[in-house]
Design a protein around this motif. Structure first.
Motif, PDB file in Angstrom:
ATOM      1  N   ILE A 141       0.731  -1.236  -0.131  1.00 15.17           N
ATOM      2  CA  ILE A 141       0.045   0.212   0.064  1.00 15.17           C
ATOM      3  C   ILE A 141       1.025   1.059   0.022  1.00 15.17           C
ATOM      4  N   PHE A 142       0.653   2.006  -1.022  1.00 12.20           N
ATOM      5  CA  PHE A 142       1.616   3.428  -1.165  1.00 12.20           C
ATOM      6  C   PHE A 142       0.985   4.614  -0.576  1.00 12.20           C
ATOM      7  N   THR A 143       1.567   5.262   0.128  1.00 16.83           N
ATOM      8  CA  THR A 143       1.249   6.615   0.937  1.00 16.83           C
ATOM      9  C   THR A 143       2.471   7.474   0.820  1.00 16.83           C
ATOM     10  N   VAL A 144       2.123   8.818   1.291  1.00 16.02           N
ATOM     11  CA  VAL A 144       3.131   9.900   1.084  1.00 16.02           C
ATOM     12  C   VAL A 144       2.626  10.984   2.222  1.00 16.02           C
ATOM     13  N   GLY A 145       3.986  11.150   2.891  1.00 14.45           N
ATOM     14  CA  GLY A 145       3.886  12.391   4.114  1.00 14.45           C
ATOM     15  C   GLY A 145       3.136  13.570   3.724  1.00 14.45           C
ATOM     16  N   PHE A 146       2.235  14.078   4.402  1.00 13.33           N
ATOM     17  CA  PHE A 146       1.072  15.268   3.991  1.00 13.33           C
ATOM     18  C   PHE A 146       1.160  16.228   4.824  1.00 13.33           C
ATOM     19  N   ASP A 147       1.698  16.264   6.240  1.00 12.77           N
ATOM     20  CA  ASP A 147       1.531  17.240   7.164  1.00 12.77           C
ATOM     21  C   ASP A 147       2.858  17.963   7.593  1.00 12.77           C
ATOM     22  N   ALA A 148       2.776  19.202   7.479  1.00 18.95           N
ATOM     23  CA  ALA A 148       4.034  19.966   7.582  1.00 18.95           C
ATOM     24  C   ALA A 148       4.591  19.821   8.942  1.00 18.95           C
ATOM     25  N   ASP A 149       3.891  19.309   9.999  1.00 22.82           N
ATOM     26  CA  ASP A 149       4.494  19.449  11.397  1.00 22.82           C
ATOM     27  C   ASP A 149       4.955  18.002  11.423  1.00 22.82           C
ATOM     28  N   GLY A 150       4.847  17.087  10.609  1.00 29.46           N
ATOM     29  CA  GLY A 150       5.748  15.953  10.672  1.00 29.46           C
ATOM     30  C   GLY A 150       5.280  14.743  11.298  1.00 29.46           C
ATOM     31  N   PHE A 151       3.998  14.790  11.871  1.00 31.30           N
ATOM     32  CA  PHE A 151       3.328  13.628  12.631  1.00 31.30           C
ATOM     33  C   PHE A 151       2.023  13.731  12.632  1.00 31.30           C
ATOM     34  N   GLY A 152       1.485  12.779  13.198  1.00 29.59           N
ATOM     35  CA  GLY A 152      -0.066  12.662  13.340  1.00 29.59           C
ATOM     36  C   GLY A 152      -1.147  12.133  12.731  1.00 29.59           C
ATOM     37  N   ARG A 153      -0.670  11.735  11.217  1.00 29.82           N
ATOM     38  CA  ARG A 153      -1.714  11.018  10.483  1.00 29.82           C
ATOM     39  C   ARG A 153      -1.273   9.612  10.797  1.00 29.82           C
ATOM     40  N   ILE A 154      -1.820   8.936  11.751  1.00 31.98           N
ATOM     41  CA  ILE A 154      -1.517   7.603  12.153  1.00 31.98           C
ATOM     42  C   ILE A 154      -2.935   6.837  12.101  1.00 31.98           C
ATOM     43  N   SER A 155      -2.485   5.260  11.674  1.00 34.47           N
ATOM     44  CA  SER A 155      -3.689   4.543  11.398  1.00 34.47           C
ATOM     45  C   SER A 155      -3.216   3.128  11.851  1.00 34.47           C
ATOM     46  N   THR A 156      -3.977   2.457  12.452  1.00 36.72           N
ATOM     47  CA  THR A 156      -3.606   0.966  12.901  1.00 36.72           C
ATOM     48  C   THR A 156      -4.052   0.141  11.754  1.00 36.72           C
ATOM     49  N   ILE A 157      -3.050  -0.589  11.044  1.00 35.00           N
ATOM     50  CA  ILE A 157      -3.589  -1.321   9.944  1.00 35.00           C
ATOM     51  C   ILE A 157      -3.721  -2.683  10.442  1.00 35.00           C
ATOM     52  N   ARG A 159       5.623   2.976   1.972  1.00 33.42           N
ATOM     53  CA  ARG A 159       4.923   1.581   1.519  1.00 33.42           C
ATOM     54  C   ARG A 159       4.762   0.794   2.648  1.00 33.42           C
ATOM     55  N   VAL A 160       3.833   0.630   2.683  1.00 33.14           N
ATOM     56  CA  VAL A 160       3.427  -0.519   4.040  1.00 33.14           C
ATOM     57  C   VAL A 160       3.101  -1.920   2.895  1.00 33.14           C
ATOM     58  N   ASP A 161       4.211  -2.873   3.444  1.00 32.11           N
ATOM     59  CA  ASP A 161       4.285  -4.309   2.793  1.00 32.11           C
ATOM     60  C   ASP A 161       3.519  -5.410   3.941  1.00 32.11           C
ATOM     61  N   TYR A 162       2.499  -5.965   3.457  1.00 34.44           N
ATOM     62  CA  TYR A 162       1.828  -7.356   4.286  1.00 34.44           C
ATOM     63  C   TYR A 162       2.010  -8.415   3.696  1.00 34.44           C
ATOM     64  N   GLU A 163       2.775  -9.413   4.087  1.00 39.75           N
ATOM     65  CA  GLU A 163       3.024 -10.809   3.481  1.00 39.75           C
ATOM     66  C   GLU A 163       2.096 -11.637   4.162  1.00 39.75           C
ATOM     67  N   PHE A 212      -5.964   7.810   6.516  1.00 38.04           N
ATOM     68  CA  PHE A 212      -4.994   7.401   5.881  1.00 38.04           C
ATOM     69  C   PHE A 212      -5.141   7.918   4.350  1.00 38.04           C
ATOM     70  N   HIS A 213      -3.822   8.308   3.621  1.00 41.51           N
ATOM     71  CA  HIS A 213      -4.173   8.713   2.417  1.00 41.51           C
ATOM     72  C   HIS A 213      -3.678   7.494   1.513  1.00 41.51           C
ATOM     73  N   THR A 214      -4.332   7.020   0.580  1.00 40.23           N
ATOM     74  CA  THR A 214      -3.863   5.877  -0.081  1.00 40.23           C
ATOM     75  C   THR A 214      -3.821   6.480  -1.733  1.00 40.23           C
ATOM     76  N   TYR A 215      -2.517   6.179  -2.195  1.00 37.39           N
ATOM     77  CA  TYR A 215      -2.351   6.607  -3.614  1.00 37.39           C
ATOM     78  C   TYR A 215      -2.376   5.452  -4.386  1.00 37.39           C
ATOM     79  N   GLY A 216      -2.465   4.117  -3.980  1.00 39.85           N
ATOM     80  CA  GLY A 216      -2.552   3.113  -4.765  1.00 39.85           C
ATOM     81  C   GLY A 216      -1.809   1.812  -4.029  1.00 39.85           C
ATOM     82  N   PHE A 217      -2.191   0.657  -4.631  1.00 37.25           N
ATOM     83  CA  PHE A 217      -1.844  -0.558  -3.970  1.00 37.25           C
ATOM     84  C   PHE A 217      -1.338  -1.654  -5.019  1.00 37.25           C
ATOM     85  N   ALA A 218      -0.848  -2.792  -4.510  1.00 41.52           N
ATOM     86  CA  ALA A 218      -0.239  -3.831  -5.465  1.00 41.52           C
ATOM     87  C   ALA A 218      -0.193  -4.887  -4.954  1.00 41.52           C
TER      88      ALA A 218
END
Length: 381
Positions: free
Chosen positions: A285-301, A323-327, A347-353
C-alpha cells in the motif's frame, strides 16, 4: 488478573487496586499508587472506571483504565516502573495497547507519545470513540537491544485545547515475526515492484481524482479515479474522497502513482477478491507524508488474520513516500485489511499492488531430491 502478561509487563490492565477517592488521581486521599507504574505528576494521573475521565467507550479489560491528564503548559507521563522485562537482544517484540480520550467541553484529542527504550515510537492525537464503542488499538514492533526496555506514555494538549485526558488499558507484549513492515518509497527503485523470480501481480491500481494507468518496473497500475474506488471481482475500498494534484518528492514513474490519493474514512476497509486459496502474497500500500508538522496521521492497519501495525503516514517526513508491505497466505479467495485512524486524519492511499510469490516448482523439488540422493549414495560408497 495476573500482574504478568505476555512477555513481562506489570499490571497491564490496571486492575490491581481500586482508588476509592474520586476522581481517581493518585494523589487524592488514600488512593496510594498504581502497582507497577509511576507518574511524573500524581495530581494528573490515576485510575477511573465510570467518569469523569473514563466517560465514553467500552473498557477493554476489567472495569478500570488509567488516565493521563494534560493541561496547557505541561505534559504528563505514565511510566512502567520496571519496564518490559524478559527480552532477548536481537529479537523482535510487539507492544499493543488500547487508547481513547475523555469527552469534555474543550478539545477532546490529546497528543499521545509512546516512548520505548527512550525513543519516541509513535506520536499523534487521539480522539474520543464516543458512546460504548471499542477503544482504538495501538501496535508497535521493536527490536530488543537488552533484556529490558523502558516504556512510557506521555499526554499533552493539542490544537487549541487547555485540558485533555488520555485513557489507557490492556497492554500486551509478545515476541513476533512481523509480517507487516514499513519502507521508504522515493521512486521506482524503492517501490518494491518487480517481476523478478517469477513474481506476478493479481492486483495493481492507481488512485486519485484523475488517476490513469501507470507503468512501474514493467507492472501496470490501472487507474481508478474518484472516491470509493472498486473493480468488480477485484477489490473495493470505502475511502469516499479523492485528491488529484499532490506535489511531493517521489520520482520516476512512481511520481505518477504519487500524484493523487483517496481519503476521508477514519475506519476504512480494503477488500481484495479473486485470490487463490493457499497462495502466498505480498500486499503493498503506497502513501506519502502530507503534514507540515511531520506527525499525527496515524492509523492501525489490521489484517483478517489479526496481524497488525500502527503506521504514521509522516514517518519519513512531509512529502516523502512510504510503502506498507503485508505478507500473507490467502485463506479463501478474499482478504480484508482495515485502516483505523487514531484521530480524524484518515490514511491517504495513492495505490496498491498485490503480488503472488511463486512457490518452488515440483520439478525443482524433484531435482533437489535427486541431488540429495546422489550425495547420500556417494557418502555411503
Amino acid at each position: 488478573m495476573s500482574s504478568l502478561q505476555a512477555q513481562s509487563l506489570v499490571n497491564t490492565g490496571f486492575e490491581e487496586e481500586t482508588f476509592g477517592t474520586a476522581p481517581g488521581y493518585i494523589s487524592s486521599g488514600a488512593n496510594g499508587s498504581i502497582t507497577g507504574w509511576t507518574a511524573n505528576d500524581n495530581s494528573r494521573v490515576g485510575l477511573n472506571s465510570t467518569g469523569p475521565f473514563s466517560n465514553n467507550g467500552a473498557v477493554p479489560e476489567g472495569s478500570q483504565v488509567a488516565f493521563v491528564q494534560a493541561v496547557t503548559g505541561s505534559s504528563n507521563t505514565l511510566t512502567s516502573a520496571s519496564g518490559i522485562t524478559g527480552l532477548t537482544a536481537g529479537k523482535t517484540y510487539r507492544i499493543t495497547y488500547r487508547v481513547n480520550s475523555r469527552i469534555s467541553a474543550g478539545n477532546n484529542s490529546p497528543e499521545m507519545r509512546l516512548v520505548v527504550g527512550g525513543s519516541t515510537a509513535i506520536r499523534g492525537d487521539v480522539t474520543s470513540v464516543g458512546g460504548a464503542n471499542p477503544y482504538k488499538t495501538v501496535s508497535y514492533d521493536f527490536v530488543a537491544t537488552a533484556s529490558t526496555a523502558s516504556l512510557a506514555i506521555d499526554a499533552a494538549v493539542s490544537g487549541g485545547g487547555t485540558d485533555e485526558t488520555l485513557l489507557l488499558d490492556d497492554f500486551t507484549v509478545s515476541e513476533v515475526t512481523p509480517r507487516i513492515s514499513v519502507n521508504a518509497w522515493n521512486g521506482d527503485a524503492t517501490s518494491g515492484i518487480t517481476t523478478a523470480g517469477g513474481r506476478t501481480y493479481s492486483h495493481a491500481y492507481n488512485f486519485g481524482g484523475g488517476a490513469s494507468n501507470v507503468d512501474i518496473n514493467g507492472v501496470t497500475f490501472t487507474g481508478v479515479a474518484g472516491g470509493n474506488p472498486s473493480v468488480a471481482g477485484q477489490f473495493s475500498y470505502n475511502m469516499g474522497s479523492a485528491f488529484g494534484a499532490d506535489v511531493n518528492n517521489v520520482t520516476g514513474s512512481s511520481a505518477d502513482l504519487a500524484e493523487g490519493f483517496v481519503f476521508g474514512n477514519e475506519n476504512a476497509t480494503l477488500t481484495l477478491e479473486g485470490l487463490t486459496d493457499g497462495q502466498t502474497y505480498i500486499l503493498s500500500i503506497f502513501t506519502v507524508g502530507f503534514d507540515a508538522d511531520g506527525f499525527g496521521r496515524i492509523s492501525t492497519i489490521t489484517a483478517s488474520d489479526g496481524e497488525l501495525l500502527t503506521v504514521d503516514v509522516n514517518q519519513f517526513g512531509n512529502n516523502n513516500g512510504l510503502r506498507v508491505d503485508y505478507e500473507y497466505v490467502a485463506n479463501g479467495t478474499s482478504e480484508t485489511i482495515s485502516l483505523n485512524a487514531l484521530n480524524t486524519d484518515a490514511f491517504h492511499t495513492y495505490g496498491f499492488a498485490n503480488a503472488a510469490i511463486p512457490e518452488p516448482s515440483s520439478f525443482a523439488l524433484f531435482v533437489g531430491m535427486l541431488v540429495l540422493s546422489s550425495v547420500l549414495i556417494r557418502r555411503r560408497a
